[in-house]
Scaffold this motif. Structure first.
Motif, PDB file in Angstrom:
ATOM      1  N   ALA A   1       0.799  -1.194  -0.087  1.00  0.00           N
ATOM      2  CA  ALA A   1       0.034  -0.069  -0.105  1.00  0.00           C
ATOM      3  C   ALA A   1       0.930   1.216   0.002  1.00  0.00           C
ATOM      4  N   HIS A   2       1.906   1.220   0.687  1.00  0.00           N
ATOM      5  CA  HIS A   2       3.030   2.244   0.678  1.00  0.00           C
ATOM      6  C   HIS A   2       3.626   2.551  -0.230  1.00  0.00           C
ATOM      7  N   ALA A   3       3.999   1.462  -1.034  1.00  0.00           N
ATOM      8  CA  ALA A   3       4.777   1.457  -2.321  1.00  0.00           C
ATOM      9  C   ALA A   3       3.985   1.813  -3.494  1.00  0.00           C
ATOM     10  N   VAL A   4       2.769   1.314  -3.533  1.00  0.00           N
ATOM     11  CA  VAL A   4       2.002   1.831  -4.604  1.00  0.00           C
ATOM     12  C   VAL A   4       1.727   3.200  -4.312  1.00  0.00           C
ATOM     13  N   ARG A   5       1.454   3.848  -3.593  1.00  0.00           N
ATOM     14  CA  ARG A   5       1.197   5.137  -3.095  1.00  0.00           C
ATOM     15  C   ARG A   5       2.301   6.181  -3.600  1.00  0.00           C
ATOM     16  N   GLN A   6       3.603   5.559  -3.555  1.00  0.00           N
ATOM     17  CA  GLN A   6       4.744   6.142  -3.803  1.00  0.00           C
ATOM     18  C   GLN A   6       5.066   5.950  -5.376  1.00  0.00           C
ATOM     19  N   TYR A   7       4.343   5.064  -5.911  1.00  0.00           N
ATOM     20  CA  TYR A   7       4.560   4.697  -7.367  1.00  0.00           C
ATOM     21  C   TYR A   7       3.580   5.783  -8.035  1.00  0.00           C
ATOM     22  N   GLY A   8       2.274   5.869  -7.624  1.00  0.00           N
ATOM     23  CA  GLY A   8       1.555   6.638  -8.240  1.00  0.00           C
ATOM     24  C   GLY A   8       1.930   8.162  -8.172  1.00  0.00           C
ATOM     25  N   ARG A   9       2.598   8.348  -7.039  1.00  0.00           N
ATOM     26  CA  ARG A   9       3.212   9.812  -7.056  1.00  0.00           C
ATOM     27  C   ARG A   9       4.286   9.898  -7.926  1.00  0.00           C
ATOM     28  N   TRP A  10       4.903   9.181  -8.011  1.00  0.00           N
ATOM     29  CA  TRP A  10       6.033   9.078  -9.157  1.00  0.00           C
ATOM     30  C   TRP A  10       5.613   9.031 -10.766  1.00  0.00           C
ATOM     31  N   LEU A  11       4.595   8.378 -10.851  1.00  0.00           N
ATOM     32  CA  LEU A  11       3.769   8.490 -12.175  1.00  0.00           C
ATOM     33  C   LEU A  11       3.436   9.850 -12.517  1.00  0.00           C
ATOM     34  N   ARG A  12       2.701  10.433 -11.586  1.00  0.00           N
ATOM     35  CA  ARG A  12       2.316  11.901 -11.763  1.00  0.00           C
ATOM     36  C   ARG A  12       3.229  12.953 -12.017  1.00  0.00           C
ATOM     37  N   ASN A  13       4.439  12.657 -11.559  1.00  0.00           N
ATOM     38  CA  ASN A  13       5.473  13.716 -11.401  1.00  0.00           C
ATOM     39  C   ASN A  13       6.138  13.412 -12.859  1.00  0.00           C
ATOM     40  N   ASN A  14       6.183  12.310 -13.455  1.00  0.00           N
ATOM     41  CA  ASN A  14       7.007  12.051 -14.616  1.00  0.00           C
ATOM     42  C   ASN A  14       6.377  11.619 -15.845  1.00  0.00           C
ATOM     43  N   TYR A  15       4.996  11.379 -15.666  1.00  0.00           N
ATOM     44  CA  TYR A  15       4.284  10.983 -17.085  1.00  0.00           C
ATOM     45  C   TYR A  15       2.967  11.788 -17.039  1.00  0.00           C
ATOM     46  N   ALA A  16       2.487  11.899 -18.254  1.00  0.00           N
ATOM     47  CA  ALA A  16       1.313  12.644 -18.627  1.00  0.00           C
ATOM     48  C   ALA A  16       0.146  11.741 -18.738  1.00  0.00           C
ATOM     49  N   ASP A  17       0.332  10.653 -19.427  1.00  0.00           N
ATOM     50  CA  ASP A  17      -0.365   9.414 -19.886  1.00  0.00           C
ATOM     51  C   ASP A  17      -0.503   8.403 -18.708  1.00  0.00           C
ATOM     52  N   MET A  18      -1.897   8.141 -18.035  1.00  0.00           N
ATOM     53  CA  MET A  18      -1.576   7.062 -16.899  1.00  0.00           C
ATOM     54  C   MET A  18      -2.473   5.965 -17.461  1.00  0.00           C
ATOM     55  N   GLU A  19      -2.726   5.669 -18.869  1.00  0.00           N
ATOM     56  CA  GLU A  19      -3.461   4.746 -19.235  1.00  0.00           C
ATOM     57  C   GLU A  19      -2.502   3.405 -18.843  1.00  0.00           C
ATOM     58  N   HIS A  20      -3.207   2.387 -18.296  1.00  0.00           N
ATOM     59  CA  HIS A  20      -2.772   1.151 -17.981  1.00  0.00           C
ATOM     60  C   HIS A  20      -1.206   0.944 -17.165  1.00  0.00           C
ATOM     61  N   LYS A  21      -1.153   2.294 -16.266  1.00  0.00           N
ATOM     62  CA  LYS A  21      -0.086   2.324 -15.527  1.00  0.00           C
ATOM     63  C   LYS A  21      -0.254   2.361 -14.350  1.00  0.00           C
ATOM     64  N   GLU A  22      -1.529   2.760 -13.617  1.00  0.00           N
ATOM     65  CA  GLU A  22      -1.957   2.595 -12.231  1.00  0.00           C
ATOM     66  C   GLU A  22      -2.109   1.098 -12.188  1.00  0.00           C
ATOM     67  N   VAL A  23      -1.587   0.784 -10.959  1.00  0.00           N
ATOM     68  CA  VAL A  23      -1.850  -0.799 -10.844  1.00  0.00           C
ATOM     69  C   VAL A  23      -2.561  -1.085  -9.313  1.00  0.00           C
ATOM     70  N   TRP A  24      -3.392   0.018  -9.020  1.00  0.00           N
ATOM     71  CA  TRP A  24      -4.013  -0.244  -7.696  1.00  0.00           C
ATOM     72  C   TRP A  24      -4.989  -1.458  -7.542  1.00  0.00           C
ATOM     73  N   GLN A  25      -5.924  -1.528  -8.842  1.00  0.00           N
ATOM     74  CA  GLN A  25      -6.870  -2.438  -9.066  1.00  0.00           C
ATOM     75  C   GLN A  25      -6.068  -3.809  -9.087  1.00  0.00           C
ATOM     76  N   SER A  26      -5.101  -4.015  -9.822  1.00  0.00           N
ATOM     77  CA  SER A  26      -4.295  -5.195  -9.970  1.00  0.00           C
ATOM     78  C   SER A  26      -3.850  -5.549  -9.027  1.00  0.00           C
ATOM     79  N   LEU A  27      -3.383  -5.087  -8.045  1.00  0.00           N
ATOM     80  CA  LEU A  27      -2.686  -5.262  -6.653  1.00  0.00           C
ATOM     81  C   LEU A  27      -3.621  -5.848  -5.590  1.00  0.00           C
ATOM     82  N   VAL A  28      -4.891  -5.028  -5.555  1.00  0.00           N
ATOM     83  CA  VAL A  28      -5.783  -5.473  -4.646  1.00  0.00           C
ATOM     84  C   VAL A  28      -6.218  -6.744  -5.124  1.00  0.00           C
TER      85      VAL A  28
END
Length: 381
Positions: free
Chosen positions: A157-184
């Motif tokens: 949960a902590h790692a995915v939160r960091q990952y989401g922050r990293w994605l928003r800081n480095n990428y504009a297109d989030m398609e298929h990059k968020e992994v919350w649903q898959s991890l849960v």
């Protein structure tokens, strides 16, 4: 009653064989194919290998539960289950955890702790289950596995939160990059397997486990197939060290200087000027899937400085690019010939979005309404 039990056995063996063959074929597919079939993108190689290892472990688990149970220790239930649980613990559990960790591409995370964490289950199975023949050993293993699963869920949960922050800081297109649903989903399936360990002999549980296995295999394949490799051009630590060294310099800023020679206190105005000249004026934000790293190279700076600039502005890279893209869409609509039909999907693609779903989500977040609602209001003006 005999025919009923025969039918149940037949259906169970059918599910058992389907789950095993699905795991084998999926494992071979991930190992042999070099590109994602669904999206034709470059896949994360480490993820495909770990997912293949997990699927191989699933297939082997089906083999040794049958082999040990029927050919080797058919009468010794305690020893048979102890050996099988031990084998599952050192194969399926750590490879599944490693697969989840490699879905997060913000940094490399060590996987050896997940293998070290299952060592106590081997000790418990060997000592209490096989040597002592203590029927309570399954309860001890269940308690321990539940404990490390909870710890792993908290960490993820902590790692995915960091990952989401990293994605928003480095990428504009989030398609298929968020992994919350898959991890849960995968973690829930892991808990399902854990619960199964406490219910040997339950017919319904046996059926459900095979169905969950088939569902897990299908979902894992989809998750791996829709993720792409997120490469960065420079290592974060190297850039941070370079930034610290450059902050000590104090030269003046002029139009011919690169940002690496500019002190940190003057970065805001200088990088803002670079963005207007090289990104906004040249419409670099319209490039599909442009990352912070690629943009920093294009405007003549490095990723660390550009990231610091956005932090100073109180926004993320994702917000910056998407605001420019939505503004571009608005301009396209207002310049369009009102006598001809306006294609929202085409305009969204021309505004830098590969996925209309991503465009619709971003548009509503920025404008506070859907694109259709906004266009209706524009017509009323």
């Amino acid at each position: 009653m005999y025919q009923l039990y025969g039918l149940q056995d037949y259906l169970y063996l059918l599910l058992y064989g389907a789950a095993m063959m699905s795991a084998i074929l999926s494992c071979l597919y991930l190992l042999l194919r070099r590109h994602n079939f669904l999206s034709q993108t470059e896949p994360p190689l480490a993820l495909r290998r770990w997912a293949a290892a997990f699927l191989a472990a699933v297939a082997m688990s089906h083999v040794w539960w049958i082999a040990i149970g029927t050919a080797v220790l058919g009468d010794d239930t305690i020893a048979r289950n102890a050996i099988n649980i031990m084998l599952d613990s050192v194969t399926m559990v750590p490879t599944m955890m490693a697969t989840l960790l490699t879905m997060l591409q913000d940094r490399r995370r060590p996987v050896w702790p997940v293998f070290a964490a299952v060592v106590p289950t081997v000790i418990i199975a060997l000592w209490a289950g096989i040597a002592e023949h203590n029927p309570e050993y399954e309860k001890y293993i269940c308690i321990y596995m539940f404990t490390i699963t909870v710890c792993f869920v908290i960490y993820m949960a902590h790692a995915v939160r960091q990952y989401g922050r990293w994605l928003r800081n480095n990428y504009a297109d989030m398609e298929h990059k968020e992994v919350w649903q898959s991890l849960v989903f995968l973690l829930v399936i892991m808990l399902m397997f854990l619960c199964y360990k406490t219910n040997y002999g339950e017919t319904m549980t046996e059926y459900l486990v095979q169905l969950y296995t088939l569902l897990l295999i299908g979902f894992l394949l989809w998750r791996v197939e829709t993720l792409q490799q997120l490469d960065e051009e420079q290592d974060n630590e190297e850039e941070e060290n370079m930034a610290e060294q450059e902050q000590e310099k104090e030269p003046a800023v002029n139009s011919d200087e690169t940002v690496e020679n500019v002190p940190i206190g003057k970065l805001t105005a200088h990088i803002g000027k670079l963005l207007k000249t090289h990104c906004e004026a040249k419409h670099l934000y319209l490039q599909h899937d442009i990352s912070l790293s690629r943009l920093s190279t294009a405007i003549g700076t490095n990723r660390t400085y550009l990231g610091q600039y956005f932090q100073q502005q109180g926004i993320t890279y994702n917000t910056y690019i998407n605001q420019l893209r939505i503004n571009h869409f608005v301009k396209l609509y207002r310049k369009a010939d009102k006598a001809r039909p306006f294609s929202v999907q085409e305009a969204a693609n021309n505004s830098g979005y590969q996925s209309y779903r991503t465009f619709a989500t971003v548009f509503k977040n920025i404008m506070g309404m859907t694109a259709s609602e906004w266009m209706e209001k524009e017509k009323e003006k």
